[in-house]
Motif scaffolding. Structure first.
Motif, PDB file in Angstrom:
ATOM      1  N   SER A 130      -9.182  34.211   8.104  1.00  0.00           N
ATOM      2  CA  SER A 130      -8.171  33.830   7.122  1.00  0.00           C
ATOM      3  C   SER A 130      -7.898  34.972   6.146  1.00  0.00           C
ATOM      4  O   SER A 130      -6.734  35.277   5.836  1.00  0.00           O
ATOM      5  CB  SER A 130      -8.640  32.588   6.360  1.00  0.00           C
ATOM      6  OG  SER A 130      -7.730  32.239   5.349  1.00  0.00           O
ATOM      7  N   ASN A 133      -5.976  37.801   7.865  1.00  0.00           N
ATOM      8  CA  ASN A 133      -4.575  37.426   8.084  1.00  0.00           C
ATOM      9  C   ASN A 133      -3.778  37.469   6.785  1.00  0.00           C
ATOM     10  O   ASN A 133      -2.613  37.881   6.780  1.00  0.00           O
ATOM     11  CB  ASN A 133      -4.489  36.029   8.699  1.00  0.00           C
ATOM     12  CG  ASN A 133      -4.832  36.033  10.174  1.00  0.00           C
ATOM     13  OD1 ASN A 133      -4.656  37.041  10.849  1.00  0.00           O
ATOM     14  ND2 ASN A 133      -5.318  34.918  10.679  1.00  0.00           N
ATOM     15  N   ARG A 134      -4.410  37.027   5.697  1.00  0.00           N
ATOM     16  CA  ARG A 134      -3.723  37.043   4.405  1.00  0.00           C
ATOM     17  C   ARG A 134      -3.410  38.483   3.982  1.00  0.00           C
ATOM     18  O   ARG A 134      -2.292  38.790   3.545  1.00  0.00           O
ATOM     19  CB  ARG A 134      -4.572  36.337   3.356  1.00  0.00           C
ATOM     20  CG  ARG A 134      -3.858  36.135   2.022  1.00  0.00           C
ATOM     21  CD  ARG A 134      -4.729  35.395   1.021  1.00  0.00           C
ATOM     22  NE  ARG A 134      -5.100  34.077   1.493  1.00  0.00           N
ATOM     23  CZ  ARG A 134      -6.347  33.701   1.789  1.00  0.00           C
ATOM     24  NH1 ARG A 134      -7.342  34.566   1.659  1.00  0.00           N
ATOM     25  NH2 ARG A 134      -6.601  32.491   2.207  1.00  0.00           N
ATOM     26  N   ASN A 136      -3.161  41.074   5.946  1.00  0.00           N
ATOM     27  CA  ASN A 136      -2.197  41.626   6.888  1.00  0.00           C
ATOM     28  C   ASN A 136      -0.785  41.129   6.585  1.00  0.00           C
ATOM     29  O   ASN A 136       0.187  41.896   6.621  1.00  0.00           O
ATOM     30  CB  ASN A 136      -2.592  41.246   8.310  1.00  0.00           C
ATOM     31  CG  ASN A 136      -1.987  42.160   9.349  1.00  0.00           C
ATOM     32  OD1 ASN A 136      -2.251  43.355   9.362  1.00  0.00           O
ATOM     33  ND2 ASN A 136      -1.166  41.596  10.217  1.00  0.00           N
ATOM     34  N   SER A 137      -0.676  39.829   6.276  1.00  0.00           N
ATOM     35  CA  SER A 137       0.638  39.250   5.976  1.00  0.00           C
ATOM     36  C   SER A 137       1.250  39.887   4.731  1.00  0.00           C
ATOM     37  O   SER A 137       2.447  40.171   4.683  1.00  0.00           O
ATOM     38  CB  SER A 137       0.518  37.738   5.779  1.00  0.00           C
ATOM     39  OG  SER A 137       0.134  37.097   6.972  1.00  0.00           O
ATOM     40  N   ASN A 285      -4.774  31.302  15.617  1.00  0.00           N
ATOM     41  CA  ASN A 285      -5.896  32.157  15.237  1.00  0.00           C
ATOM     42  C   ASN A 285      -7.205  31.761  15.926  1.00  0.00           C
ATOM     43  O   ASN A 285      -8.271  31.717  15.301  1.00  0.00           O
ATOM     44  CB  ASN A 285      -6.088  32.145  13.720  1.00  0.00           C
ATOM     45  CG  ASN A 285      -5.001  32.900  13.007  1.00  0.00           C
ATOM     46  OD1 ASN A 285      -4.323  33.739  13.595  1.00  0.00           O
ATOM     47  ND2 ASN A 285      -4.801  32.601  11.737  1.00  0.00           N
ATOM     48  N   VAL A 316      -5.218  27.799   6.124  1.00  0.00           N
ATOM     49  CA  VAL A 316      -4.004  28.598   6.279  1.00  0.00           C
ATOM     50  C   VAL A 316      -2.923  28.107   5.320  1.00  0.00           C
ATOM     51  O   VAL A 316      -2.181  28.903   4.724  1.00  0.00           O
ATOM     52  CB  VAL A 316      -3.493  28.542   7.732  1.00  0.00           C
ATOM     53  CG1 VAL A 316      -2.150  29.248   7.858  1.00  0.00           C
ATOM     54  CG2 VAL A 316      -4.511  29.174   8.677  1.00  0.00           C
ATOM     55  N   THR A 319      -2.550  29.529   1.799  1.00  0.00           N
ATOM     56  CA  THR A 319      -2.224  30.951   1.654  1.00  0.00           C
ATOM     57  C   THR A 319      -1.435  31.219   0.378  1.00  0.00           C
ATOM     58  O   THR A 319      -1.719  32.148  -0.366  1.00  0.00           O
ATOM     59  CB  THR A 319      -1.421  31.442   2.873  1.00  0.00           C
ATOM     60  OG1 THR A 319      -2.227  31.315   4.042  1.00  0.00           O
ATOM     61  CG2 THR A 319      -0.989  32.892   2.707  1.00  0.00           C
ATOM     62  N   ILE A 389       3.466  33.042   5.407  1.00  0.00           N
ATOM     63  CA  ILE A 389       3.235  32.511   6.753  1.00  0.00           C
ATOM     64  C   ILE A 389       4.508  31.899   7.320  1.00  0.00           C
ATOM     65  O   ILE A 389       5.465  31.597   6.601  1.00  0.00           O
ATOM     66  CB  ILE A 389       2.106  31.453   6.774  1.00  0.00           C
ATOM     67  CG1 ILE A 389       2.579  30.145   6.093  1.00  0.00           C
ATOM     68  CG2 ILE A 389       0.846  31.992   6.128  1.00  0.00           C
ATOM     69  CD1 ILE A 389       1.707  28.956   6.399  1.00  0.00           C
TER      70      ILE A 389
END
Length: 422
Positions: A130, A133-134, A136-137, A285, A316, A319, A389
């Motif tokens: 998580s 991904n956060r 990266n986003s 994921n 998720v 986020t 997201i």
């Protein structure tokens, strides 16, 4: 003395090379409609190199400027989660995404090849997944906004990688599984036909007829009724339905998703009420999230339950504030070819085209009247959502009815038992 020459047996790929070449051609001529002199950025798993090579050849034949491919590798991705220090998971390659954003601002086209093993991170620490991904986003956002804002022509296609194929067809030997997944991809992408480009022209015309009808109705909301579902989705002010081929802000008409069976628009982030039950599992994921049940109040998802993966999905959805609000609503007939295949692909690009679906998070800026001229603040004011997201999950089946609700409260059928009612 003459040495006896020994030859290794010829390896025959289970992937039809002619259809793979057609997919590469369709990606360039239909998916992107790449312009003379336009640069192209491709992202792909290393195992998808055979398709990258076909696409690259067709890109240069079409007059591409420079084609640049950025490869990912499952084993190196897993190495991070197995061995990296804790601080690593709050970092991302912002320099890479800044470079991609600069390329898009200079009119480079974008093509993504999906095919990573959907369960790659299934055994990794969900908190690290998580956080990564956060980060990266957030780093990717400057580039992503140029894609979701439809500033450039972009496209996604898929390649049947071994790990993905074995997940979809677990009871078959690897070569057989790859061949089956390849055939399914080719059929869904319409490259199993004699003239795939003509087939896409006809399909785009059919999708256009659907969204033209919906745009003419100017519904204020959609009402969903089915097992576990009693949901009203208000539509954004000045929303516009789209599907299939669309013109980007750079003037190039492209098909962003291959395959695609949907028509879609922007819901109003504050006007979603009721309950909804997922009709297919969501692969996200490395977790298969099953039997999702959700409740919305004033546009926000306030309660989510699932028999499997509930904690992962809820994490998720934390986020940012926009992650619990809708950014997309899409209509897909239950009889779509992907639905009819009966295959669970564990890949949203395919599974979302088997069913009506909604997406949590970021909206598509172009799904508005005069969307190309609207600022992000104007889109937000008309009900569009903002988030790091964008996660689609499936809510349609042959037991779900959908009505269009007019501003005066009257309604008319849009779908009955999962099929178009008009």
């Amino acid at each position: 003395m003459i040495q006896e020459q020994r030859h290794s047996p010829v390896s025959h790929s289970p992937i039809d090379p002619n259809k793979l070449d057609k997919l590469g051609e369709v990606a360039i001529k239909v998916g992107l409609q790449l312009a003379e002199g336009q640069d192209l950025i491709i992202t792909a798993p290393m195992t998808a190199a055979p398709l990258v090579r076909r696409i690259t050849e067709h890109a240069y034949k079409a007059g591409a400027g420079v084609v640049t491919t950025i490869y990912s590798d499952e084993e190196t991705t897993l190495s991070r989660f197995r061995h990296a220090k804790d601080h690593s998971f709050d970092r991302a390659a912002g320099w890479l995404y800044s470079g991609m954003a600069e390329a898009y601002r200079n009119n480079a086209a974008r093509l993504a090849i999906s095919g990573d093993n959907p369960m790659m991170l299934a055994d990794q620490d969900p908190d690290k997944v998580s956080r990564a991904n956060r980060a990266n986003s957030a780093a990717y956002r400057p580039a992503l906004e140029l894609i979701t804002g439809f500033d450039i022509n972009w496209n996604i296609v898929s390649y049947p990688t071994p790990n993905w194929a074995k997940l979809v067809f677990p009871n078959d030997p690897e070569d057989v599984a790859i061949g089956k997944l390849a055939d399914a991809i080719f059929a869904a992408s319409r490259v199993d036909q004699d003239d795939p480009i003509a087939a896409w022209t006809a399909h785009n015309a059919n999708l256009k007829a659907r969204w033209t009808w919906l745009n003419g109705k100017k519904f204020a909301a959609l009402k969903y009724k089915g097992p576990g579902t009693d949901l009203t989705v208000g539509l954004a002010d000045g929303h516009r339905w789209k599907g299939g081929a669309s013109e980007a802000k750079n003037g190039i008409t492209c098909n962003p998703n291959i395959p695609t069976e949907e028509v879609f628009t922007t819901p109003h982030r504050l006007r979603v009420e009721g309950t909804v039950a997922a009709t297919k599992p969501l692969s996200h994921n490395g977790t298969l999230i099953e039997n999702i049940q959700a409740r919305f109040e004033e546009g926000r998802l306030v309660e989510l339950k699932a028999t499997k993966g509930e904690n992962v999905f809820n994490k998720v959805l934390d986020t940012d504030e926009g992650a619990r609000r809708l950014g997309e609503v899409a209509l897909v007939p239950h009889s779509s070819p992907i639905s009819a295949s009966g295959i669970l692909f564990y890949n949203t690009l395919y599974d979302e085209n088997a069913s009506c679906h909604i997406a949590m998070g970021q909206c598509y800026a172009d799904c508005f009247d005069d969307g190309k001229a609207l600022s992000q603040d104007q889109i937000f004011a008309q009900g569009g959502n903002k988030s790091l997201i964008h996660i689609d999950w499936m809510i349609g089946s042959d037991q779900v009815d959908i009505d269009g609700i007019h501003a005066d409260g009257t309604s008319e059928p849009v779908m009955r038992k999962g099929e178009w009612a008009f």
